[in-house]
Design a protein around this motif. Structure first.
Motif, short mmCIF file in Angstrom:
data_model
loop_
_atom_site.label_atom_id
_atom_site.label_comp_id
_atom_site.label_asym_id
_atom_site.label_seq_id
_atom_site.Cartn_x
_atom_site.Cartn_y
_atom_site.Cartn_z
N GLY A 48 0.81 -1.21 0.00
CA GLY A 48 0.00 0.00 0.00
C GLY A 48 0.85 1.25 0.00
N MET A 49 1.37 1.62 1.14
CA MET A 49 2.18 2.83 1.23
C MET A 49 3.57 2.67 0.64
N LEU A 50 3.93 1.46 0.25
CA LEU A 50 5.27 1.23 -0.28
C LEU A 50 5.27 0.00 -1.17
N GLU A 51 5.96 0.11 -2.30
CA GLU A 51 6.18 -1.03 -3.19
C GLU A 51 7.67 -1.15 -3.44
N LEU A 133 3.74 1.77 11.38
CA LEU A 133 2.39 2.32 11.37
C LEU A 133 2.06 2.79 9.96
N ALA A 134 0.84 2.52 9.53
CA ALA A 134 0.39 3.02 8.23
C ALA A 134 -1.12 3.24 8.24
N SER A 145 2.71 6.81 6.51
CA SER A 145 3.47 5.66 7.02
C SER A 145 4.55 6.16 7.98
N LEU A 146 4.81 5.36 9.00
CA LEU A 146 5.83 5.67 10.00
C LEU A 146 6.78 4.50 10.06
N HIS A 162 -2.13 10.74 -3.63
CA HIS A 162 -2.23 10.16 -4.98
C HIS A 162 -0.88 9.55 -5.39
N ASN A 163 -0.26 8.87 -4.43
CA ASN A 163 1.00 8.15 -4.59
C ASN A 163 2.22 9.06 -4.72
N PHE A 164 2.07 10.36 -4.52
CA PHE A 164 3.22 11.27 -4.55
C PHE A 164 3.76 11.43 -3.14
N PRO A 165 5.04 11.09 -2.89
CA PRO A 165 5.57 11.06 -1.52
C PRO A 165 6.13 12.40 -1.05
#
Length: 202
Positions: A48-51, A133-134, A145-146, A162-165
């Protein structure tokens, strides 16, 4: 599991999907791909928060790839993404992250953001880090995300809209007690800002 098929990238086939395992509860996936340009086989994880790719599986030799998948991937999926406590390092345990009563300050969901990772059930990621944490919205690919890096001994956070970090510095620390207090005071304001930005056009 999905059958072998091409993944299109702007009209060209950049990767071929060989198979996918998906955790239906949280939507995490582990997939095998073949890159058409480099002819390398990969195992990629999406939480999710990371690939990210698992570098130990990258190879141009299908026989080696198949052997590694058969011998190592089932246990890796179990220990990394299902029974995650099996993969807790001594440094993570000694930090005390998994012994705090986090549920008192961490809602299961908040304004459409679902808690997909909790500190007591952290997930090992890359570069010596655990995601502890996410909060994530799959539809907009947005959230918070932590992470805890065991090599640097520090906590750091990232948000995605929108997937921009972008980095979030509200929770920077190396002390679990400081982190707890920061989350208690700053989690809701940070999530509110993310939700507001999610509503803006891409």
């Amino acid at each position: 599991m999905k059958e072998f098929r091409p993944l299109s990238d702007q009209g060209t086939d950049s990767d071929y999907l060989i198979f996918t395992y998906e955790n239906e509860e949280n939507g995490w996936t582990v997939k095998a791909t073949l890159n058409a340009a480099t002819e390398e086989f990969f195992i990629r994880t999406d939480i999710g928060m990371l690939e990210f790719a698992l570098v130990e599986f990258i190879t141009e030799d299908f026989a080696i790839f198949r052997r590694n998948v058969e011998s190592r991937l089932p246990a890796l999926i179990r220990d990394y993404y299902v029974e995650r406590q099996n993969n807790f390092s001594v440094l993570l345990l000694n930090k005390g992250i998994t012994t705090v009563a986090w549920d008192d300050i961490l809602p299961e969901q908040y304004k459409g953001l679902q808690r997909t990772v909790s500190p007591n059930d952290a997930v090992r990621i890359i570069n010596g880090s655990y995601m502890i944490l996410a909060y994530y919205d799959r539809q907009t690919r947005s959230g918070l995300s932590l992470m805890y890096n065991i090599l640097r001994d520090d906590f750091f956070a990232e948000r995605r809209i929108h997937n921009f970090p972008n980095l979030v510095h509200d929770f920077d620390s190396s002390d679990v007690r400081v982190l707890h207090d920061s989350l208690k005071k700053r989690l809701v304001p940070v999530l509110n800002a993310i939700v507001a930005d999610m509503a803006e056009p891409e």
